[in-house]
Design a protein around this motif. Structure first.
Motif, PDB file in Angstrom:
ATOM      1  N   ARG A  27     -15.365  -9.825  58.403  1.00 45.17           N
ATOM      2  CA  ARG A  27     -14.210  -9.531  59.251  1.00 45.17           C
ATOM      3  C   ARG A  27     -12.972 -10.273  58.750  1.00 45.17           C
ATOM      4  N   LEU A  28     -13.161 -11.519  58.332  1.00 44.13           N
ATOM      5  CA  LEU A  28     -12.042 -12.290  57.789  1.00 44.13           C
ATOM      6  C   LEU A  28     -11.511 -11.644  56.518  1.00 44.13           C
ATOM      7  N   HIS A  29     -12.407 -11.244  55.631  1.00 43.16           N
ATOM      8  CA  HIS A  29     -11.974 -10.601  54.384  1.00 43.16           C
ATOM      9  C   HIS A  29     -11.177  -9.330  54.691  1.00 43.16           C
ATOM     10  N   LYS A  30     -11.647  -8.571  55.656  1.00 42.26           N
ATOM     11  CA  LYS A  30     -10.937  -7.352  56.052  1.00 42.26           C
ATOM     12  C   LYS A  30      -9.549  -7.709  56.607  1.00 42.26           C
ATOM     13  N   PHE A  31      -9.476  -8.752  57.417  1.00 45.47           N
ATOM     14  CA  PHE A  31      -8.193  -9.179  57.981  1.00 45.47           C
ATOM     15  C   PHE A  31      -7.228  -9.604  56.869  1.00 45.47           C
ATOM     16  N   ILE A  32      -7.721 -10.364  55.905  1.00 43.93           N
ATOM     17  CA  ILE A  32      -6.873 -10.802  54.787  1.00 43.93           C
ATOM     18  C   ILE A  32      -6.378  -9.587  54.003  1.00 43.93           C
ATOM     19  N   ALA A  33      -7.273  -8.631  53.740  1.00 43.73           N
ATOM     20  CA  ALA A  33      -6.886  -7.415  53.013  1.00 43.73           C
ATOM     21  C   ALA A  33      -5.807  -6.651  53.779  1.00 43.73           C
ATOM     22  N   GLU A  34      -5.981  -6.507  55.082  1.00 45.09           N
ATOM     23  CA  GLU A  34      -4.988  -5.813  55.905  1.00 45.09           C
ATOM     24  C   GLU A  34      -3.651  -6.550  55.898  1.00 45.09           C
ATOM     25  N   THR A  35      -3.702  -7.870  55.886  1.00 44.04           N
ATOM     26  CA  THR A  35      -2.471  -8.668  55.837  1.00 44.04           C
ATOM     27  C   THR A  35      -1.755  -8.447  54.510  1.00 44.04           C
ATOM     28  N   CYS A  36      -2.496  -8.427  53.421  1.00 45.22           N
ATOM     29  CA  CYS A  36      -1.892  -8.110  52.111  1.00 45.22           C
ATOM     30  C   CYS A  36      -1.181  -6.766  52.174  1.00 45.22           C
ATOM     31  N   ASN A  37      -1.869  -5.782  52.729  1.00 40.08           N
ATOM     32  CA  ASN A  37      -1.299  -4.444  52.809  1.00 40.08           C
ATOM     33  C   ASN A  37      -0.009  -4.440  53.636  1.00 40.08           C
ATOM     34  N   ARG A  38      -0.006  -5.171  54.752  1.00 37.15           N
ATOM     35  CA  ARG A  38       1.197  -5.246  55.591  1.00 37.15           C
ATOM     36  C   ARG A  38       2.360  -5.917  54.850  1.00 37.15           C
ATOM     37  N   LEU A  39       2.042  -6.759  53.887  1.00 42.27           N
ATOM     38  CA  LEU A  39       3.068  -7.450  53.102  1.00 42.27           C
ATOM     39  C   LEU A  39       3.419  -6.668  51.831  1.00 42.27           C
ATOM     40  N   SER A  76       1.637  -5.656  49.479  1.00 41.66           N
ATOM     41  CA  SER A  76       0.886  -6.089  48.299  1.00 41.66           C
ATOM     42  C   SER A  76      -0.524  -5.539  48.450  1.00 41.66           C
ATOM     43  N   PRO A  77      -0.715  -4.269  48.114  1.00 38.34           N
ATOM     44  CA  PRO A  77      -1.992  -3.608  48.389  1.00 38.34           C
ATOM     45  C   PRO A  77      -3.189  -4.388  47.866  1.00 38.34           C
ATOM     46  N   CYS A  78      -4.131  -4.622  48.772  1.00 36.06           N
ATOM     47  CA  CYS A  78      -5.338  -5.352  48.413  1.00 36.06           C
ATOM     48  C   CYS A  78      -6.338  -4.383  47.779  1.00 36.06           C
ATOM     49  N   LEU A  79      -6.812  -4.732  46.601  1.00 38.20           N
ATOM     50  CA  LEU A  79      -7.817  -3.925  45.922  1.00 38.20           C
ATOM     51  C   LEU A  79      -9.216  -4.440  46.196  1.00 38.20           C
ATOM     52  N   GLU A  80      -9.330  -5.737  46.482  1.00 38.93           N
ATOM     53  CA  GLU A  80     -10.626  -6.332  46.835  1.00 38.93           C
ATOM     54  C   GLU A  80     -10.390  -7.697  47.447  1.00 38.93           C
ATOM     55  N   CYS A  81     -11.206  -8.016  48.435  1.00 34.34           N
ATOM     56  CA  CYS A  81     -11.180  -9.338  49.045  1.00 34.34           C
ATOM     57  C   CYS A  81     -12.623  -9.709  49.346  1.00 34.34           C
ATOM     58  N   HIS A 122     -11.602 -14.905  47.401  1.00 35.03           N
ATOM     59  CA  HIS A 122     -10.928 -14.288  46.257  1.00 35.03           C
ATOM     60  C   HIS A 122     -10.192 -13.060  46.773  1.00 35.03           C
ATOM     61  N   VAL A 123      -8.962 -12.871  46.328  1.00 37.04           N
ATOM     62  CA  VAL A 123      -8.184 -11.689  46.683  1.00 37.04           C
ATOM     63  C   VAL A 123      -7.642 -11.089  45.389  1.00 37.04           C
ATOM     64  N   LEU A 124      -7.825  -9.804  45.225  1.00 42.47           N
ATOM     65  CA  LEU A 124      -7.190  -9.074  44.134  1.00 42.47           C
ATOM     66  C   LEU A 124      -6.216  -8.100  44.773  1.00 42.47           C
ATOM     67  N   CYS A 125      -4.946  -8.244  44.432  1.00 43.29           N
ATOM     68  CA  CYS A 125      -3.934  -7.357  45.009  1.00 43.29           C
ATOM     69  C   CYS A 125      -2.910  -6.981  43.951  1.00 43.29           C
ATOM     70  N   ARG A 126      -2.123  -5.981  44.297  1.00 44.24           N
ATOM     71  CA  ARG A 126      -0.981  -5.610  43.477  1.00 44.24           C
ATOM     72  C   ARG A 126       0.241  -6.199  44.175  1.00 44.24           C
ATOM     73  N   LEU A 127       0.842  -7.169  43.552  1.00 49.55           N
ATOM     74  CA  LEU A 127       1.922  -7.941  44.156  1.00 49.55           C
ATOM     75  C   LEU A 127       3.153  -7.072  44.404  1.00 49.55           C
ATOM     76  N   SER A 128       3.684  -7.163  45.623  1.00 50.82           N
ATOM     77  CA  SER A 128       4.920  -6.471  45.979  1.00 50.82           C
ATOM     78  C   SER A 128       6.061  -6.994  45.119  1.00 50.82           C
ATOM     79  N   LYS A 129       7.018  -6.133  44.857  1.00 47.80           N
ATOM     80  CA  LYS A 129       8.191  -6.580  44.100  1.00 47.80           C
ATOM     81  C   LYS A 129       9.168  -7.353  44.979  1.00 47.80           C
ATOM     82  N   SER A 130       8.862  -7.455  46.278  1.00 46.61           N
ATOM     83  CA  SER A 130       9.796  -8.121  47.193  1.00 46.61           C
ATOM     84  C   SER A 130       9.286  -9.456  47.739  1.00 46.61           C
ATOM     85  N   ILE A 131       8.193  -9.972  47.185  1.00 54.58           N
ATOM     86  CA  ILE A 131       7.652 -11.248  47.657  1.00 54.58           C
ATOM     87  C   ILE A 131       7.115 -12.025  46.457  1.00 54.58           C
TER      88      ILE A 131
END
Length: 151
Positions: free
Chosen positions: A31-43, A45-50, A58-67
């Motif tokens: 549940r925590l991993h899912k929450f972290i992934a959703e938080t990345c998405n809200r920021l 920075s799409p989460c590809l894996e958590c 571990h978090v793998l995301c595509r970093l937003s150009k605005s953060i």
């Protein structure tokens, strides 16, 4: 150039304070991993894996150009720590460590890293978090002083 374009894959690693195994309950950890992934998405920075185990994430995301990476990680840790304390009343003493690791990832390595994150439980039967983190630092060519890595 009229448009800003970025594709930066980021591998983020951070542990619980003093590597305390707060996240032993697997359903709660998921549940925590899912929450972290959703938080990345809200920021944006799409989460590809958590994923992770009882003492780190571990978090793998595509970093937003605005953060910036540091802003993203600060926010991930801040909101997830508050969420843990609200959702799991028995974890009132939960904290993340102060620091983190953040590493750029080549697009050609994304799939392998996703598999690595998914297989964290199996992987950590053979290697501690500290050994894993040292290995990651060496792999990514990061110089470090052992006295300042852990808290």
């Amino acid at each position: 150039m009229g448009q800003s374009i970025a594709q930066i894959y980021l591998h983020i690693v951070f542990s619980t304070k003093n590597r305390k195994p707060f996240l032993q309950d697997k359903p709660s950890r998921k549940r925590l991993h899912k929450f972290i992934a959703e938080t990345c998405n809200r920021l944006d920075s799409p989460c590809l894996e958590c994923g992770g185990v009882e003492d780190h994430v571990h978090v793998l995301c595509r970093l937003s150009k605005s953060i910036s990476p540091s802003e993203l990680i600060k926010e991930l840790k801040r909101v997830s720590s508050a969420w843990v304390k609200k959702e799991f009343l028995n974890l009132g003493g939960f904290y993340w460590q102060n620091g983190y690791g953040a590493f750029s990832v080549s697009p050609s390595h994304v799939v392998a890293l996703q598999k690595y994150i998914v297989n964290q439980e199996q992987h950590h039967r053979r290697e501690s978090f500290q050994d894993e983190f040292r290995r990651l630092l060496r792999k990514y060519g990061v110089e470090f002083d052992e006295r300042y890595v852990w808290d």
